[in-house]
Design an enzyme around this catalytic site. Structure first.
Site, short mmCIF file in Angstrom:
data_model
loop_
_atom_site.label_atom_id
_atom_site.label_comp_id
_atom_site.label_asym_id
_atom_site.label_seq_id
_atom_site.Cartn_x
_atom_site.Cartn_y
_atom_site.Cartn_z
N SER A 65 0.82 -1.32 -0.03
CA SER A 65 0.02 0.06 -0.11
C SER A 65 0.64 1.23 0.13
O SER A 65 0.22 2.21 -0.15
CB SER A 65 -0.77 -0.01 1.24
OG SER A 65 -2.11 -0.65 0.97
N LYS A 68 0.45 3.51 -2.70
CA LYS A 68 -0.68 4.35 -3.28
C LYS A 68 -0.30 5.78 -3.14
O LYS A 68 -1.07 6.73 -3.88
CB LYS A 68 -1.71 3.99 -1.91
CG LYS A 68 -2.46 2.59 -2.16
CD LYS A 68 -3.35 2.23 -1.07
CE LYS A 68 -3.72 0.75 -1.23
NZ LYS A 68 -4.60 0.23 -0.24
N TYR A 190 -3.24 -2.26 -10.57
CA TYR A 190 -3.35 -2.08 -8.85
C TYR A 190 -2.29 -3.20 -8.43
O TYR A 190 -1.38 -2.70 -7.36
CB TYR A 190 -4.82 -2.02 -8.38
CG TYR A 190 -4.85 -1.90 -6.87
CD1 TYR A 190 -4.52 -0.97 -5.99
CD2 TYR A 190 -5.02 -3.30 -6.21
CE1 TYR A 190 -4.48 -1.14 -4.72
CE2 TYR A 190 -5.09 -3.31 -4.81
CZ TYR A 190 -4.74 -2.28 -4.08
OH TYR A 190 -4.70 -2.39 -2.51
N TYR A 242 -4.04 2.89 7.85
CA TYR A 242 -5.28 2.19 7.88
C TYR A 242 -6.23 3.01 9.19
O TYR A 242 -6.03 4.03 9.18
CB TYR A 242 -5.05 0.72 8.35
CG TYR A 242 -4.04 0.06 7.43
CD1 TYR A 242 -4.34 -0.02 6.04
CD2 TYR A 242 -2.98 -0.31 7.78
CE1 TYR A 242 -3.59 -0.70 5.06
CE2 TYR A 242 -1.79 -0.99 6.73
CZ TYR A 242 -2.34 -0.87 5.40
OH TYR A 242 -1.50 -1.54 4.49
N VAL A 260 1.16 -3.84 3.90
CA VAL A 260 1.17 -4.84 4.59
C VAL A 260 2.23 -5.78 4.50
O VAL A 260 2.34 -6.89 5.04
CB VAL A 260 -0.42 -5.78 4.14
CG1 VAL A 260 -1.55 -5.06 4.64
CG2 VAL A 260 -0.20 -6.17 2.73
N1 GLU Z 1 -2.38 -5.13 -2.25
C1 GLU Z 1 -2.74 -5.28 -0.90
C2 GLU Z 1 -4.35 -5.25 -0.99
O1 GLU Z 1 -4.99 -4.77 -1.86
C3 GLU Z 1 -2.53 -3.85 -0.39
C4 GLU Z 1 -2.78 -3.99 1.13
C5 GLU Z 1 -1.88 -3.02 1.76
O2 GLU Z 1 -0.64 -2.98 1.92
O3 GLU Z 1 -2.59 -2.38 2.30
O4 GLU Z 1 -4.94 -6.22 -0.17
#
Ligand code: GLU
Length: 306
Positions: A65, A68, A190, A242, A260
């Site tokens: 993530s 992002k 993504y 998060y 994650v």
């Molecule tokens: N590729 C992961 C998902 O979409 C990213 C999760 C993350 O790092 O928050 O589940």
């Protein structure tokens, strides 16, 4: 007075050792489940380009993530504030991959760092670039000053094969008319961005522009305006870790984005970027030892944005 970053990083590395085994390595993407929990790395890059590092700071891991922030930067570069017609800027208070909120809010994701928001951002990037994967990789390499940054096709495949919830989110957003590109393309991009592999050193270098009013120290490019950099930092503070962002701000006190894969990268405007990696996560999905390390870092250096 400049803090003694090297001594502080080495102290932190020793202090967090007992925490490394306490979290849980993410296993919902099978390929991530085999990363050894014993790993710990941390790197700081100051505005003048000095690098300080400890532990496994040069080992690449899955940034997940954290990517992002990069795609948000690309989307702002291409469509500017128009992005905010399609994505909100409020903390979600829900899990990063929640479907419930999206239904209540008619397909307008709360912020660009929950998965729903990141899928809309991916859609914008896809619409703006002829070869978005190659362009993302080339851009991240430049910003991180490392032409060796790679994607990890195994991680992308592993996530693609298990990404049912993300597929559900994408279809759901599409049903509200907030995705323009083909759903498979959006999901493929993504998963690709999440599969980028970078070290703490790469991430500290690659996020320095957010501490540096949007200027890239390595290329001399203006990546974002000072105003846009300020706003991304605000989003990282309020939405970057998060649904623990409030607690994280309380304990650590600087803008940060976690993934994650166990990485967290954080920014102290006008001073530095700092990245930490420890694969085992706490119950909210943030690196357990990584969060503790950053809390110690802001305490020991006396630096925070507050
Ligand atoms: N590729 C992961 C998902 O979409 C990213 C999760 C993350 O790092 O928050 O589940």
């Amino acid at each position: 007075m400049t803090p003694d970053y090297q001594t502080i990083l080495d102290e932190i590395r020793d202090e967090v050792q007992p925490l490394l085994a306490q979290g849980q390595v993410a296993d919902y993407i099978p390929r991530l489940a085999c990363v050894p929990w014993q790993k710990f790395g941390m790197a700081v890059v100051t505005l003048d380009g000095q690098l300080y590092r400890t532990g496994d700071a040069d080992e690449a891991f899955s940034i997940q993530s954290i990517s992002k922030v990069y795609t948000l930067t690309l989307a702002l570069q291409s469509i500017g504030d128009k992005l905010w017609r399609r994505v909100g800027r409020e903390p979600s208070g829900n899990a990063f991959n929640s479907l419930v909120q999206l239904e209540l809010e008619h397909g307008l994701p709360r912020n660009p760092f929950i998965n729903a928001g990141a899928l809309v951002v991916a859609d914008v990037v896809l619409g703006a670039m002829p070869d978005p994967r190659a362009q993302l990789l080339a851009t991240v390499r430049r910003w991180a000053d490392n032409p060796g940054v790679q994607d990890d096709p195994e991680v992308a495949r592993s996530e693609q094969a298990n990404g049912f919830r993300n597929a559900a989110l994408a279809n759901f957003i599409r049903s509200f008319g907030n995705l323009e590109q083909a759903i498979d393309e959006v999901l493929g991009f993504y998963f690709y961005q999440c599969s980028l592999a970078m070290s703490c050193e790469d991430l500290a270098r690659g996020f320095l522009f957010l501490a540096n009013r949007g200027y890239c120290r390595w290329t001399g490019d203006r990546i974002l305006s000072p105003d846009q950099a300020k706003r991304i930092n605000a989003l990282m503070l309020t939405c970057g870790t998060y649904d623990a962002a409030g607690d994280f701000a309380y304990h650590v006190g600087i803008p940060a984005k976690s993934g994650v894969g166990g990485g967290i990268v954080a920014v102290i405007p006008e001073r530095l970027a700092v990245a930490v990696w420890s694969p085992a996560l706490n119950a909210k999905g943030n690196s357990l030892a990584g969060s503790a390390a950053l809390e110690r870092f802001t305490t020991k250096t006396g630096l925070s944005i507050f």
